[in-house]
Scaffold this motif. Structure first.
Motif, PDB file in Angstrom:
ATOM      1  N   UNK A 145       0.891  -1.139   0.128  1.00 18.26           N
ATOM      2  CA  UNK A 145       0.129  -0.174   0.051  1.00 18.26           C
ATOM      3  C   UNK A 145       1.044   1.437  -0.065  1.00 18.26           C
ATOM      4  N   UNK A 146       2.024   1.536   0.950  1.00 20.04           N
ATOM      5  CA  UNK A 146       2.795   2.291   1.036  1.00 20.04           C
ATOM      6  C   UNK A 146       3.631   2.425  -0.271  1.00 20.04           C
ATOM      7  N   UNK A 147       4.076   1.393  -0.851  1.00 19.89           N
ATOM      8  CA  UNK A 147       4.961   1.413  -2.010  1.00 19.89           C
ATOM      9  C   UNK A 147       4.104   2.025  -3.264  1.00 19.89           C
ATOM     10  N   UNK A 148       2.804   1.574  -3.129  1.00 20.17           N
ATOM     11  CA  UNK A 148       1.796   2.450  -4.390  1.00 20.17           C
ATOM     12  C   UNK A 148       1.852   3.849  -3.914  1.00 20.17           C
ATOM     13  N   UNK A 149       1.408   4.133  -2.744  1.00 20.29           N
ATOM     14  CA  UNK A 149       1.469   5.622  -2.668  1.00 20.29           C
ATOM     15  C   UNK A 149       2.516   6.314  -2.879  1.00 20.29           C
ATOM     16  N   UNK A 150       3.938   5.777  -2.837  1.00 24.06           N
ATOM     17  CA  UNK A 150       4.760   6.322  -3.206  1.00 24.06           C
ATOM     18  C   UNK A 150       5.194   6.618  -4.759  1.00 24.06           C
ATOM     19  N   UNK A 151       4.582   5.608  -5.452  1.00 23.98           N
ATOM     20  CA  UNK A 151       4.592   5.737  -6.995  1.00 23.98           C
ATOM     21  C   UNK A 151       3.418   6.766  -7.409  1.00 23.98           C
ATOM     22  N   UNK A 152       2.381   6.742  -6.762  1.00 16.28           N
ATOM     23  CA  UNK A 152       1.312   7.811  -6.956  1.00 16.28           C
ATOM     24  C   UNK A 152       1.947   9.153  -6.572  1.00 16.28           C
ATOM     25  N   UNK A 153       2.720   9.475  -5.642  1.00 14.02           N
ATOM     26  CA  UNK A 153       3.231  10.476  -5.023  1.00 14.02           C
ATOM     27  C   UNK A 153       4.735  10.578  -4.903  1.00 14.02           C
ATOM     28  N   UNK A 191      12.728   4.438  19.850  1.00 11.72           N
ATOM     29  CA  UNK A 191      13.027   5.286  18.723  1.00 11.72           C
ATOM     30  C   UNK A 191      11.690   5.324  17.952  1.00 11.72           C
ATOM     31  N   UNK A 192      11.132   4.034  17.783  1.00  7.55           N
ATOM     32  CA  UNK A 192       9.842   3.758  16.902  1.00  7.55           C
ATOM     33  C   UNK A 192       8.722   4.432  17.650  1.00  7.55           C
ATOM     34  N   UNK A 235       5.127   7.920  10.033  1.00  8.13           N
ATOM     35  CA  UNK A 235       4.973   6.447   9.815  1.00  8.13           C
ATOM     36  C   UNK A 235       6.146   5.675   9.489  1.00  8.13           C
ATOM     37  N   UNK A 236       6.224   4.677  10.486  1.00  8.54           N
ATOM     38  CA  UNK A 236       7.476   3.953  10.296  1.00  8.54           C
ATOM     39  C   UNK A 236       7.795   3.249   9.066  1.00  8.54           C
ATOM     40  N   UNK A 237       6.558   2.782   8.379  1.00 13.62           N
ATOM     41  CA  UNK A 237       6.459   2.077   6.958  1.00 13.62           C
ATOM     42  C   UNK A 237       7.177   3.135   6.098  1.00 13.62           C
ATOM     43  N   UNK A 238       6.850   4.447   6.052  1.00 14.70           N
ATOM     44  CA  UNK A 238       7.206   5.386   5.014  1.00 14.70           C
ATOM     45  C   UNK A 238       8.875   5.778   5.208  1.00 14.70           C
ATOM     46  N   UNK A 239       9.172   5.719   6.502  1.00 12.80           N
ATOM     47  CA  UNK A 239      10.355   6.262   6.680  1.00 12.80           C
ATOM     48  C   UNK A 239      11.675   4.926   6.793  1.00 12.80           C
ATOM     49  N   UNK A 240      11.036   4.017   7.291  1.00 12.38           N
ATOM     50  CA  UNK A 240      12.037   2.594   7.348  1.00 12.38           C
ATOM     51  C   UNK A 240      11.880   1.459   6.574  1.00 12.38           C
ATOM     52  N   UNK A 241      10.898   1.348   6.111  1.00 10.43           N
ATOM     53  CA  UNK A 241      10.603  -0.115   5.188  1.00 10.43           C
ATOM     54  C   UNK A 241      10.560   0.415   3.993  1.00 10.43           C
ATOM     55  N   UNK A 242       9.785   1.387   3.213  1.00  9.75           N
ATOM     56  CA  UNK A 242       9.854   1.645   1.942  1.00  9.75           C
ATOM     57  C   UNK A 242      11.123   2.150   1.464  1.00  9.75           C
ATOM     58  N   UNK A 243      12.004   2.995   2.148  1.00 10.70           N
ATOM     59  CA  UNK A 243      13.133   3.265   1.474  1.00 10.70           C
ATOM     60  C   UNK A 243      14.230   1.688   1.369  1.00 10.70           C
ATOM     61  N   UNK A 244      14.256   0.832   2.469  1.00  7.72           N
ATOM     62  CA  UNK A 244      14.844  -0.260   2.312  1.00  7.72           C
ATOM     63  C   UNK A 244      14.356  -1.190   1.165  1.00  7.72           C
ATOM     64  N   UNK A 245      13.031  -1.352   0.993  1.00  9.01           N
ATOM     65  CA  UNK A 245      12.505  -1.950  -0.104  1.00  9.01           C
ATOM     66  C   UNK A 245      12.947  -1.571  -1.567  1.00  9.01           C
ATOM     67  N   UNK A 246      12.614  -0.277  -1.545  1.00  9.24           N
ATOM     68  CA  UNK A 246      12.868   0.252  -3.039  1.00  9.24           C
ATOM     69  C   UNK A 246      14.383   0.149  -3.283  1.00  9.24           C
TER      70      UNK A 246
END
Length: 372
Positions: free
Chosen positions: A138-146, A239-240, A249-260
């Motif tokens: 979901x957050x991955x899709x949000x980053x592609x849209x924005x 820290x979380x 949002x931890x997903x936006x700051x921690x997960x998405x950069x690593x996945x991308x």
């Protein structure tokens, strides 16, 4: 309420435990543990003196009788009142004694219980991971849209840390494995009288499987553990919680950069791994069959199409995404202390290896069905 007290008197023949005050459901755990330790660790005949006890209740009586039964203790009651004697006697009479058949049934019951708990835990962890994967997508899709939501600095940092810094060990592993597999294949095909076929077989194997698969295994061992340790340390140091408090949002700051980062860098790493795997194969062919580099390249261009290269490249982002998600997922599971970090780091590497093998098998089935 009378104050709870406990004292122990030992001599060469007997151990006597003196209880005092109220012993009931409100008794603190320290006194209960002290009593339990005194009862189970004594190697002498035991006695409990109730002369200073003003009150016991049903909960404490069950606790006491349970200790007697579990450790097979024969305890003498000293200065016990009729009321306390009746309470303990009533509870003792209603607690069933374990016979050999019951113990055997209980033993098998415990085995099945452990199996059931493991299955339930495995099922729940699988559901949790798919839920985590759904949130990540979901957050991955949000980053592609924005695209403005993409954190460029963490993205570049993780591309460097998880990609470029893993390059030396990755290409060295691909080179060694490529040479070893090619050498074994060349020996077998030479004995069958078709040595030249080893060029196309090992080249296709390097491009389709060895390059991307071996590289993914190396990255899984390096990056999945790193992601778990980093996020796990943030969990322990709270820290979380601080990020959530500040509405980050931890997903936006921690997960998405690593996945991308891994999805972007994996195709480049696979390309380089393919080159070194083929180079290792060329050296092995030269050593075993005496075929020169020019003849190898000529045969390679005649028999190996670009399709095999793209098959390996298509799998690379999926490998990268799976490795990153597993590493982050296990990092979010870290709780309590640093020991949990070590446990979850180990689990993340094992899980990442499983998902790499699983994804590779799925693609193999797809390519087989498509006849590619």
């Amino acid at each position: 309420m009378s104050k709870t007290s406990l004292s122990i008197q030992k001599d060469t023949q007997k151990t006597i435990i003196y209880l005092g005050g109220h012993w009931d459901f409100r008794t603190d755990i320290e006194h209960l543990n002290q009593l339990k330790t005194a009862l189970k660790n004594s190697h002498l005949p035991l006695g409990i003196d109730f002369s200073d006890v003003t009150h016991i209740d049903f909960v404490f009586s069950c606790f006491l009788i349970d200790i007697f039964r579990n450790y097979s203790l024969n305890v003498e009651f000293i200065n016990i009142s009729d009321k306390i004697q009746r309470i303990l006697g009533t509870i003792r009479s209603y607690v069933p004694k374990e016979n050999a058949e019951y113990k055997q049934t209980k033993k098998f019951g415990n085995i099945f219980e452990k199996i059931g708990r493991w299955v339930e835990s495995f099922f729940q962890k699988t559901l949790d991971f798919f839920n985590f994967m759904g949130i990540t997508l979901y957050f991955f899709g949000q980053t592609l849209i924005h695209p403005s939501r993409i954190r460029i600095a963490p993205l570049v940092y993780h591309i460097s840390e998880s990609g470029f810094k893993a390059l030396p060990v990755s290409i060295l592993t691909a080179f060694i494995v490529g040479a070893a597999i090619t050498l074994q294949g060349a020996m077998q095909l030479q004995s069958m009288g078709v040595p030249l076929v080893s060029i196309e077989i090992t080249a296709k194997l390097s491009l389709r499987e060895m390059g991307p698969f071996i590289l993914a295994l190396v990255i899984a061992g390096r990056s999945a553990s790193s992601f778990t340790a980093q996020i796990g340390a943030m969990q322990i140091t709270e820290e979380m919680d601080a990020m959530k408090t500040m509405s980050f949002t931890p997903f936006e700051f921690l997960v998405i950069p690593r996945v991308l980062a891994l999805m972007i860098i994996m195709p480049l790493l696979v390309f380089l791994a393919d080159i070194f795997a083929l180079f290792g194969g060329m050296l092995a062919i030269k050593y075993q069959l005496g075929i020169g580099f020019a003849q190898y390249i000529e045969r390679f261009y005649e028999t190996v199409s670009w399709t095999h290269f793209w098959i390996g490249m298509i799998k690379a982002p999926f490998f990268g995404g799976a490795i990153a998600m597993v590493g982050c997922f296990r990092g979010f599971e870290v709780k309590g202390n640093t020991e949990s970090v070590g446990i979850k780091t180990t689990v993340s590497v094992v899980n990442a290896l499983f998902w790499i093998i699983f994804i590779n098998a799925i693609f193999s089935v797809i390519w087989t069905k498509l006849g590619i």
